[in-house]
Design a protein around this motif. Sequence first.
Motif, PDB file in Angstrom:
ATOM      1  N   ILE A 124       0.815  -1.208   0.000  1.00 38.66           N
ATOM      2  CA  ILE A 124       0.000   0.000   0.000  1.00 38.66           C
ATOM      3  C   ILE A 124       0.851   1.261   0.000  1.00 38.66           C
ATOM      4  CG2 ILE A 124      -1.856  -1.187   1.207  1.00 38.66           C
ATOM      5  CD1 ILE A 124      -0.923   0.233   3.751  1.00 38.66           C
ATOM      6  N   ASN A 125       2.162   1.097   0.188  1.00 39.44           N
ATOM      7  CA  ASN A 125       3.035   2.261   0.159  1.00 39.44           C
ATOM      8  C   ASN A 125       3.413   2.657  -1.260  1.00 39.44           C
ATOM      9  OD1 ASN A 125       4.357  -0.216   0.043  1.00 39.44           O
ATOM     10  ND2 ASN A 125       6.305   0.646   0.716  1.00 39.44           N
ATOM     11  N   ARG A 126       2.926   1.909  -2.234  1.00 37.06           N
ATOM     12  CA  ARG A 126       3.171   2.255  -3.635  1.00 37.06           C
ATOM     13  C   ARG A 126       1.858   2.204  -4.389  1.00 37.06           C
ATOM     14  NH1 ARG A 126       8.518  -1.585  -3.917  1.00 37.06           N
ATOM     15  NH2 ARG A 126       9.732  -0.383  -2.429  1.00 37.06           N
ATOM     16  N   PRO A 127       1.013   3.184  -4.167  1.00 30.35           N
ATOM     17  CA  PRO A 127      -0.343   3.111  -4.711  1.00 30.35           C
ATOM     18  C   PRO A 127      -0.426   3.217  -6.228  1.00 30.35           C
ATOM     19  CG  PRO A 127       0.051   5.251  -3.696  1.00 30.35           C
ATOM     20  CD  PRO A 127       1.235   4.410  -3.367  1.00 30.35           C
ATOM     21  N   LEU A 128       0.654   3.632  -6.890  1.00 26.73           N
ATOM     22  CA  LEU A 128       0.609   3.744  -8.344  1.00 26.73           C
ATOM     23  C   LEU A 128       1.188   2.537  -9.056  1.00 26.73           C
ATOM     24  CD1 LEU A 128      -0.073   6.692  -7.560  1.00 26.73           C
ATOM     25  CD2 LEU A 128       1.194   7.403  -9.572  1.00 26.73           C
ATOM     26  N   PHE A 129       1.553   1.517  -8.297  1.00 28.77           N
ATOM     27  CA  PHE A 129       1.916   0.229  -8.866  1.00 28.77           C
ATOM     28  C   PHE A 129       0.705  -0.683  -8.743  1.00 28.77           C
ATOM     29  CE2 PHE A 129       6.686   0.781  -7.769  1.00 28.77           C
ATOM     30  CZ  PHE A 129       6.810   1.662  -8.824  1.00 28.77           C
ATOM     31  N   HIS A 130       0.298  -1.281  -9.855  1.00 30.90           N
ATOM     32  CA  HIS A 130      -0.962  -2.023  -9.876  1.00 30.90           C
ATOM     33  C   HIS A 130      -0.738  -3.443 -10.366  1.00 30.90           C
ATOM     34  CE1 HIS A 130      -3.046   1.825  -9.310  1.00 30.90           C
ATOM     35  NE2 HIS A 130      -2.216   2.308 -10.235  1.00 30.90           N
ATOM     36  N   VAL A 131      -1.645  -4.307  -9.937  1.00 30.67           N
ATOM     37  CA  VAL A 131      -1.517  -5.723 -10.266  1.00 30.67           C
ATOM     38  C   VAL A 131      -1.860  -5.993 -11.719  1.00 30.67           C
ATOM     39  CG1 VAL A 131      -3.864  -6.275  -9.537  1.00 30.67           C
ATOM     40  CG2 VAL A 131      -2.105  -8.045  -9.477  1.00 30.67           C
ATOM     41  N   ASP A 132      -2.738  -5.200 -12.306  1.00 33.63           N
ATOM     42  CA  ASP A 132      -3.104  -5.380 -13.706  1.00 33.63           C
ATOM     43  C   ASP A 132      -3.571  -4.055 -14.278  1.00 33.63           C
ATOM     44  OD1 ASP A 132      -5.538  -5.062 -12.517  1.00 33.63           O
ATOM     45  OD2 ASP A 132      -6.372  -6.989 -13.119  1.00 33.63           O
ATOM     46  N   LEU A 133      -3.869  -4.063 -15.563  1.00 31.99           N
ATOM     47  CA  LEU A 133      -4.281  -2.835 -16.238  1.00 31.99           C
ATOM     48  C   LEU A 133      -5.642  -2.355 -15.776  1.00 31.99           C
ATOM     49  CD1 LEU A 133      -3.103  -3.535 -19.899  1.00 31.99           C
ATOM     50  CD2 LEU A 133      -2.102  -1.957 -18.256  1.00 31.99           C
ATOM     51  N   THR A 134      -6.517  -3.273 -15.401  1.00 28.82           N
ATOM     52  CA  THR A 134      -7.852  -2.867 -14.951  1.00 28.82           C
ATOM     53  C   THR A 134      -7.759  -2.008 -13.701  1.00 28.82           C
ATOM     54  OG1 THR A 134      -8.837  -4.858 -15.904  1.00 28.82           O
ATOM     55  CG2 THR A 134     -10.084  -3.711 -14.200  1.00 28.82           C
ATOM     56  N   SER A 135      -7.012  -2.475 -12.710  1.00 27.65           N
ATOM     57  CA  SER A 135      -6.889  -1.684 -11.481  1.00 27.65           C
ATOM     58  C   SER A 135      -6.153  -0.379 -11.741  1.00 27.65           C
ATOM     59  CB  SER A 135      -6.163  -2.504 -10.413  1.00 27.65           C
ATOM     60  OG  SER A 135      -4.877  -2.866 -10.855  1.00 27.65           O
ATOM     61  N   ALA A 136      -5.163  -0.394 -12.633  1.00 26.84           N
ATOM     62  CA  ALA A 136      -4.455   0.842 -12.957  1.00 26.84           C
ATOM     63  C   ALA A 136      -5.395   1.844 -13.607  1.00 26.84           C
ATOM     64  CB  ALA A 136      -3.277   0.538 -13.879  1.00 26.84           C
ATOM     65  N   LEU A 137      -6.232   1.384 -14.520  1.00 28.23           N
ATOM     66  CA  LEU A 137      -7.180   2.284 -15.185  1.00 28.23           C
ATOM     67  C   LEU A 137      -8.223   2.804 -14.201  1.00 28.23           C
ATOM     68  CD1 LEU A 137      -8.192   3.583 -17.769  1.00 28.23           C
ATOM     69  CD2 LEU A 137      -9.478   1.489 -18.252  1.00 28.23           C
ATOM     70  N   GLN A 138      -8.703   1.951 -13.324  1.00 34.81           N
ATOM     71  CA  GLN A 138      -9.671   2.402 -12.326  1.00 34.81           C
ATOM     72  C   GLN A 138      -9.078   3.491 -11.444  1.00 34.81           C
ATOM     73  OE1 GLN A 138     -10.552  -1.302 -10.399  1.00 34.81           O
ATOM     74  NE2 GLN A 138     -12.179  -1.849 -11.822  1.00 34.81           N
ATOM     75  N   SER A 139      -7.855   3.291 -11.007  1.00 34.66           N
ATOM     76  CA  SER A 139      -7.208   4.283 -10.151  1.00 34.66           C
ATOM     77  C   SER A 139      -6.990   5.592 -10.902  1.00 34.66           C
ATOM     78  CB  SER A 139      -5.877   3.722  -9.645  1.00 34.66           C
ATOM     79  OG  SER A 139      -5.208   4.659  -8.835  1.00 34.66           O
TER      80      SER A 139
END
Length: 917
Positions: A827-842
């Motif tokens: 959670i200390n790296r909120p701009l690293f995402h597990v996949d593209l879906t979560s990155a796009l949502q964020s």
Amino acid sequence: MSTAWGKAGRFTAKALGIKLQDKDPYDEVTRGESIVSNHTTSTFVEEPPHTVEFLREIVPSGRQLGDYALSLFPFTSWIGHYNLQWLLGDLVAGITIGAIVIPQGMAYAQLANLEPQFGLYSSFMGVLIYWFFATSKDITIGPVAVLSSLTGDIVANVMAELPNVPGHAIASALSILAGAVVLFIGLIRCGWIVDIISLTSLSAFMTGSALNIAVGQLPTLMGIKGFSTRDPAYLVFIHTLQGLPRTKLDAAMGLTALFMLYGIRSLCNYIAKRWPQHQRVAFFLSTLRTVFVILLYTMISWLANKDLPRGTSKFKILFDVPRGFKNAAVPVLDKTLASKLAGSLPATVIVLLIEHIAIAKSFGRINNYTIDPSQEMVAIGVTNMLGPFLGAYAATGSFSRTAVKSKAGVRTPFAGVITAIVVLLAIYALPAVFYYIPNAALAAVIIHAVGDLITPPNTVYQFWLVSPLEVIIFFVGVFVTIFSTIENGIYCTVCLSFAVLLFRILKAQGRFLGRVKVHSVLGDHVIGDDPRKPVDGGYGTFAGSSSSDAPYRNIFLPLTHADGSNPEIELDNPYPGIFIYRFSEGFNYPNASHTLEYMVRYIHKNTRRTTLSHFDRPGDRPWNDPGPSKRKLKAATRAGIDSNEVGVDLHLPTLKAIILDFSSVNNIDITSVQQLIDVRNQLDRYASPDVVDWHVACISNRWTKRALVSAGFGYPSTLPDGQIRRWKSIFSVAEIGGEQSAAATAEQEVNEKEFGPTLSSRGRAAQQHQRGSSMDIESGFNTDDAEAAGNLKATASGSERIPAAAAAARSRFGGNGGGRTVAVHGINRPLFHVDLTSALQSAIANVEARAEFTATKSSIKGMEHLATPTPTSQSQENIQGGNTSDGSATTNSRSTPGASLPPYDMVDPQKEGLSSA
């Protein structure tokens, strides 16, 4: 002690001007952003990897050193289990290979410009030593056509410069040098180095070498003399045609032997297909055809030459072959000889390695075992270093003998010992028989053997279907080998293949992705659209979802459909001003500049500046942006359009966020990171006064994360006022335990066995009703949940706001027997995402939140302006440039919302006069 070392380190860094990174530079971002599991208050904060971990991984432990020592002698793992059944299989295979390698070894020795006995020495040492270090049961080490031909060329060249050094001494020295290099590579376990040589290079030089060898044996086959057979293949072929009138009786022996070899093989193949029950008999007859032909023509030669004086014959024969190891001695290797061989050493090592490793891997896959390339290099190296002490020259794995050995039913590498015994008997018992072997018959054996090394046309056609460019490399390598030498052919194909690889890396161009919703169809229905038939994990879908979009999922395809996807599917950027960019060939220093330049060009083409450039005079413009023509400026003036808006498509969005797909990136380096930093700064200036959000998805390496974090990626950027914006974090969480866990699945199976599927399903339904409707965390949360979770919770450090994601996660997955949920990434790296879906949502969530906050702030300022009349002089001062009522500097450029705003979720509506709203 650690504190003292820390102080000393900080003092040293300060003295050297090194800016140390804070121990936890993300505190401002992560405060209050914890994903709290429903049974504990623990969070997952990802720690960066440290150099100590890297050193611990590469420095072997005591146990690893012990395993390494045992791995040098693989026979210790199976020799204790050796049994009679294995021995019978090894006896058949060993005797068969022994019968084949004797005539082939003598024939290949002639290719190496050596006498026939040296081929027998190499055959003996190869099979005798290999089994100690072997990881393949099928490989047979000994003289081979390509390496023998290469050795012959090297021997001839060195003898021309050092006429006092005998040919076998040169061949032995070359074997020791090449073996030492290969042994070193194997001992340091760098067997992967052979993977840099492509299949195209291997096929090209094998095909070219086979043609070169076959053409070089034509004069011997026909009994033609008067020119060198070491010339390029095309010259040898021309000279052979010119010498056809000088053909001798050798042609009758050679041509009939060659036709007989091919005839026996064809007959045996026909028998195997026509009568499958006799397939094994046909196989052994075909395998021993070389022995049969040599024995037959040796008998014919004896009948024709027995009455002639010793040393004379009607056609060329071997004559005397020494009995035993007459050339056993310490090899001669001095500085002068080594310097003459150094130039040919790379080609020799390449031939030693690639043919052997390729054959071993191929037969390992066929017979369901795995070889260790590094250990195979140890075996080759030891064999070629010890062999010269008995007079052997360079040897490696033979394709033809390996294929025969595999089909003969070999069980273990110990079959090599049986073959060594057969060769040893031949060395001591059969030299008198070897006297009458015709050279033309041996030439026929060589031509017949190398014919299998030529790549068939169908294989070349398959290469063309896969990669047309590599077929061109293939033919270039073949032609260079034919018109030049085998060495040049090897270097040419390897260099061309490497150049193509380097070009692809250097010119790698990523792709921008668009989003589309898809669903899976099984038969005539959509998977997951029937709530009465939940889909299990076998289809990759969550079971029991009540959402109407449950059977659908987001996928991301190239906007240009360059992947071959259906062009009828309309793709567009997933959100105005947000771009998803996928790297195609990794992201390292060779391709960083090219791929990022393409990304920037595309973004500039499909966006506009946040603040349009303002130039009062034409001379204020930069040289590379001279602006529109005078005619367009006059037309804009007549139409009442600002001259700075001419040529700008105001319908284009401004740049808001970039999502980088690192699914094809494993490691990054300093150059690529610096290039990324430069592009980030460039695009920040382009989007100024806003700051571009950078999201990174699908990072698979902790060191890559560390590199990105050190460059400022992975957490929100700072605003111009130095404050860090509070981030609307969207985290991916996974459930530990609960309905989807393995333990729950096992419990469900037990319940179904004990109570039946009906009661089990009722209990599961009741549990779901008690826990509430399930919802995928990454699909977002309802506004009501976010509002309910947005209350203030008293903590020891003061009032801390719990984010909506954490509260919603607890409400969705927590409570009454539910599973424990934890964050997938730190959670200390909120701009690293597990996949593209979560990155796009964020990205979308924060862009919309920022726009909402900007609108709110603008309305606040508007209400304050109406409530407090501004003096005329102050208004004029603001228009002309100066200070506002609160003392902040202004300019006469167009004002842009959100130019310098405090963090949007720190805004207190009551202070801003919005409490009634």
